[in-house]
Scaffold this motif. Structure first.
Motif, PDB file in Angstrom:
ATOM      1  N   SER A  32      40.410  32.452  44.463  1.00 32.90           N
ATOM      2  CA  SER A  32      39.796  33.640  45.069  1.00 32.90           C
ATOM      3  C   SER A  32      40.613  34.904  44.816  1.00 32.90           C
ATOM      4  O   SER A  32      40.119  36.015  45.033  1.00 32.90           O
ATOM      5  CB  SER A  32      39.608  33.440  46.569  1.00 32.90           C
ATOM      6  N   GLU A  33      41.839  34.768  44.348  1.00 31.70           N
ATOM      7  CA  GLU A  33      42.695  35.917  44.065  1.00 31.70           C
ATOM      8  C   GLU A  33      42.695  36.305  42.580  1.00 31.70           C
ATOM      9  O   GLU A  33      43.236  37.338  42.210  1.00 31.70           O
ATOM     10  CB  GLU A  33      44.136  35.613  44.504  1.00 31.70           C
ATOM     11  N   LEU A  34      42.099  35.470  41.739  1.00 37.70           N
ATOM     12  CA  LEU A  34      42.164  35.715  40.292  1.00 37.70           C
ATOM     13  C   LEU A  34      41.493  37.023  39.871  1.00 37.70           C
ATOM     14  O   LEU A  34      41.886  37.624  38.875  1.00 37.70           O
ATOM     15  CB  LEU A  34      41.557  34.537  39.526  1.00 37.70           C
ATOM     16  N   HIS A  35      40.512  37.480  40.633  1.00 37.81           N
ATOM     17  CA  HIS A  35      39.845  38.737  40.279  1.00 37.81           C
ATOM     18  C   HIS A  35      40.809  39.922  40.291  1.00 37.81           C
ATOM     19  O   HIS A  35      40.547  40.963  39.696  1.00 37.81           O
ATOM     20  CB  HIS A  35      38.670  39.011  41.230  1.00 37.81           C
ATOM     21  N   LYS A  36      41.940  39.767  40.945  1.00 38.28           N
ATOM     22  CA  LYS A  36      42.937  40.837  41.026  1.00 38.28           C
ATOM     23  C   LYS A  36      43.740  40.982  39.732  1.00 38.28           C
ATOM     24  O   LYS A  36      44.445  41.968  39.548  1.00 38.28           O
ATOM     25  CB  LYS A  36      43.891  40.585  42.184  1.00 38.28           C
ATOM     26  N   ASN A  62      37.254  32.861  33.426  1.00 38.68           N
ATOM     27  CA  ASN A  62      36.022  33.443  33.952  1.00 38.68           C
ATOM     28  C   ASN A  62      36.230  34.238  35.235  1.00 38.68           C
ATOM     29  O   ASN A  62      35.414  35.101  35.555  1.00 38.68           O
ATOM     30  CB  ASN A  62      34.977  32.351  34.178  1.00 38.68           C
ATOM     31  N   HIS A  63      37.294  33.975  35.970  1.00 38.72           N
ATOM     32  CA  HIS A  63      37.502  34.652  37.241  1.00 38.72           C
ATOM     33  C   HIS A  63      38.422  35.870  37.156  1.00 38.72           C
ATOM     34  O   HIS A  63      38.423  36.697  38.073  1.00 38.72           O
ATOM     35  CB  HIS A  63      38.050  33.682  38.289  1.00 38.72           C
ATOM     36  N   ILE A  64      39.226  35.983  36.109  1.00 35.16           N
ATOM     37  CA  ILE A  64      40.103  37.148  36.036  1.00 35.16           C
ATOM     38  C   ILE A  64      39.305  38.373  35.610  1.00 35.16           C
ATOM     39  O   ILE A  64      38.282  38.272  34.938  1.00 35.16           O
ATOM     40  CB  ILE A  64      41.314  36.914  35.103  1.00 35.16           C
ATOM     41  N   SER A  65      39.778  39.535  36.036  1.00 37.52           N
ATOM     42  CA  SER A  65      39.044  40.779  35.794  1.00 37.52           C
ATOM     43  C   SER A  65      39.534  41.557  34.583  1.00 37.52           C
ATOM     44  O   SER A  65      38.988  42.603  34.273  1.00 37.52           O
ATOM     45  CB  SER A  65      39.130  41.680  37.032  1.00 37.52           C
ATOM     46  N   SER A  66      40.549  41.079  33.919  1.00 37.54           N
ATOM     47  CA  SER A  66      41.079  41.789  32.767  1.00 37.54           C
ATOM     48  C   SER A  66      40.008  41.965  31.698  1.00 37.54           C
ATOM     49  O   SER A  66      39.239  41.047  31.418  1.00 37.54           O
ATOM     50  CB  SER A  66      42.259  41.017  32.173  1.00 37.54           C
ATOM     51  N   SER A  67      39.978  43.147  31.107  1.00 42.97           N
ATOM     52  CA  SER A  67      39.052  43.370  29.993  1.00 42.97           C
ATOM     53  C   SER A  67      39.652  42.850  28.688  1.00 42.97           C
ATOM     54  O   SER A  67      38.958  42.744  27.684  1.00 42.97           O
ATOM     55  CB  SER A  67      38.728  44.859  29.870  1.00 42.97           C
TER      56      SER A  67
END
Length: 101
Positions: A32-36, A62-67
């Motif tokens: 749940s923290e990977l989007h950060k 799939n969960h990380i927000s890095s471009s």
């Protein structure tokens, strides 16, 4: 390293590693923290990883927000592609770092 990969050896090594982890670590999820995660991220995984299955690598990706993110899997490796396929592993790291200086 050359030679055939032995899935049984990988499985047994994975069980030994897992048995040494305590209950708190095994029951903690940070998904749940990977989007950060927004910095460039390189995910490297062995296709025969019986300690941490490749599906978790794809979930992480799939969960990380890095471009800027990349996942590389190694077809002849278990939990330690840095040992089993060290040349392509090192090349992937060097290329990723060079591209994201």
């Amino acid at each position: 390293m050359t030679g055939a990969i032995n899935p049984l050896t990988s499985y047994m090594a994975g069980n030994q590693t897992s048995s040494k982890l305590n209950d708190e670590i095994e029951s903690t999820s940070l998904t749940s923290e990977l989007h950060k995660v927004t910095i460039p991220t390189l995910i490297l995984w062995g296709e025969y990883d019986f300690v941490v299955p490749p599906s978790l690598g794809y979930d992480t990706y799939n969960h990380i927000s890095s471009s800027v993110k990349k996942i590389v899997t190694y077809p002849k490796s278990g939990h330690s592609p840095m040992n089993n396929e060290w040349v392509p592993f090192n090349q992937a790291v060097i290329e990723f770092v060079d591209q994201n200086k």
